[in-house]
Design an enzyme around this catalytic site. Structure first.
Site, short mmCIF file in Angstrom:
data_model
loop_
_atom_site.label_atom_id
_atom_site.label_comp_id
_atom_site.label_asym_id
_atom_site.label_seq_id
_atom_site.Cartn_x
_atom_site.Cartn_y
_atom_site.Cartn_z
N GLY A 89 -62.35 14.55 6.14
CA GLY A 89 -61.58 13.92 7.21
C GLY A 89 -60.13 14.36 7.06
O GLY A 89 -59.86 15.52 6.73
N SER A 122 -64.56 18.75 1.53
CA SER A 122 -63.40 18.96 2.38
C SER A 122 -62.19 18.19 1.86
O SER A 122 -61.64 18.52 0.81
CB SER A 122 -63.74 18.60 3.83
OG SER A 122 -62.72 18.95 4.72
N ALA A 123 -61.75 17.12 2.53
CA ALA A 123 -60.62 16.34 2.05
C ALA A 123 -60.89 15.75 0.68
O ALA A 123 -59.99 15.65 -0.16
CB ALA A 123 -60.30 15.21 3.05
N HIS A 159 -62.53 25.23 3.77
CA HIS A 159 -62.66 25.83 5.10
C HIS A 159 -61.83 27.12 5.21
O HIS A 159 -61.31 27.44 6.29
CB HIS A 159 -62.20 24.87 6.21
CG HIS A 159 -62.75 23.49 6.12
ND1 HIS A 159 -64.04 23.17 6.44
CD2 HIS A 159 -62.17 22.33 5.72
CE1 HIS A 159 -64.24 21.87 6.26
NE2 HIS A 159 -63.11 21.34 5.82
N GLU A 195 -66.59 28.39 4.30
CA GLU A 195 -67.65 27.49 4.73
C GLU A 195 -68.96 27.86 4.02
O GLU A 195 -69.34 29.02 3.98
CB GLU A 195 -67.86 27.60 6.24
CG GLU A 195 -66.63 27.26 7.07
CD GLU A 195 -66.32 25.78 7.08
OE1 GLU A 195 -66.74 25.09 8.01
OE2 GLU A 195 -65.64 25.32 6.13
#
Length: 240
Positions: A89, A122-123, A159, A195
């Site tokens: 997020g 991710s985050a 990413h 990715e």
């Protein structure tokens, strides 16, 4: 050092569902010793919906999920956790919430001293590193510090995107932005996770997993590409 980390670039890969591309690695990582995983959904605004998404997925893998936003005492929840998963997020929102709930030092202690397995996506991967300076996100809120959990002595750029030679977009590339980060003194290496790529850390050993290469940026040195399966343990020594 007891740390065990599974650091994922992205939660969803094109053509698959939530965490589908790394579900086998998740099962291998948490194994049979972990029955319940503490999920930290602070990076998204709708924490109820996010927790449901995580619960539904982890149930198919054989794990129950407790979401920290439902706990009356978040610190106690971390102290009792068998495993921790921090989802993706907005990285600024996530880190601010970790500080607001006095969880930064608690998570670090549980992972580095107690050996509680930590998964980030991710985050959640961003905040496992030295700082969030190399996130791709917008600063929609302001944490008291950009210093993150420090579970590894380098930064990650999830990413990571390569420049498109056919694009007419004239803005900065991801590589240029990371290079600008390294124009500042005393900046740690940055691992660009494309990715579908993951980093598995077990003690003082780090291995690149997933479906594609990773790109390493080190201040003052040329960038380097690493194939899936590469041993990246050298990154775990204090500052290159």
């Amino acid at each position: 050092m007891k740390r065990r980390l599974l650091l994922v670039s992205n939660s969803t890969l094109h053509g698959g569902g939530y965490l589908e591309h790394c579900q086998q690695q998740i099962k291998d990582f948490f194994g049979h010793g972990v029955k319940r995983v503490l999920f930290i959904p602070y990076a998204l605004h709708n924490r109820d919906a996010y927790a449901k998404t995580a619960r539904d997925k982890f149930k198919t893998l054989g794990y129950e999920v407790d979401s920290i936003h439902e706990a009356s005492d978040p610190v106690k929840a971390v102290r009792e956790a068998q495993g921790i998963f921090i989802g993706g997020g907005n990285t600024f929102r996530l880190l601010k919430s970790l500080y607001d709930n006095s969880l930064v030092s608690e998570i670090k202690k549980r992972v580095l001293q107690d050996g509680v397995p930590y998964m980030g996506s991710s985050a959640g991967t961003n905040v496992s590193t030295v700082s969030i300076h190399t996130t791709n996100d917008m600063p929609i809120v302001y944490p008291p510090s950009f210093a993150a959990l420090g579970l590894v002595p380098f930064n990650i750029n999830p990413h990571y995107l390569d420049p498109d030679p056919h694009s007419r977009h004239m803005g900065e590339t991801r590589e240029q932005r990371i290079t600008q980060f390294h124009e500042e003194p005393d900046t740690p290496p940055v691992l660009g996770l494309r990715e579908g790529s993951l980093l598995l850390v077990e003690g003082n050993r780090a291995t690149l997993l997933g479906t594609c290469k990773a790109r390493l940026f080190t201040r003052g040195n040329p960038t380097t590409e690493y194939e899936t399966g590469s041993d990246l343990s050298f990154l775990l020594t204090d500052r290159q």
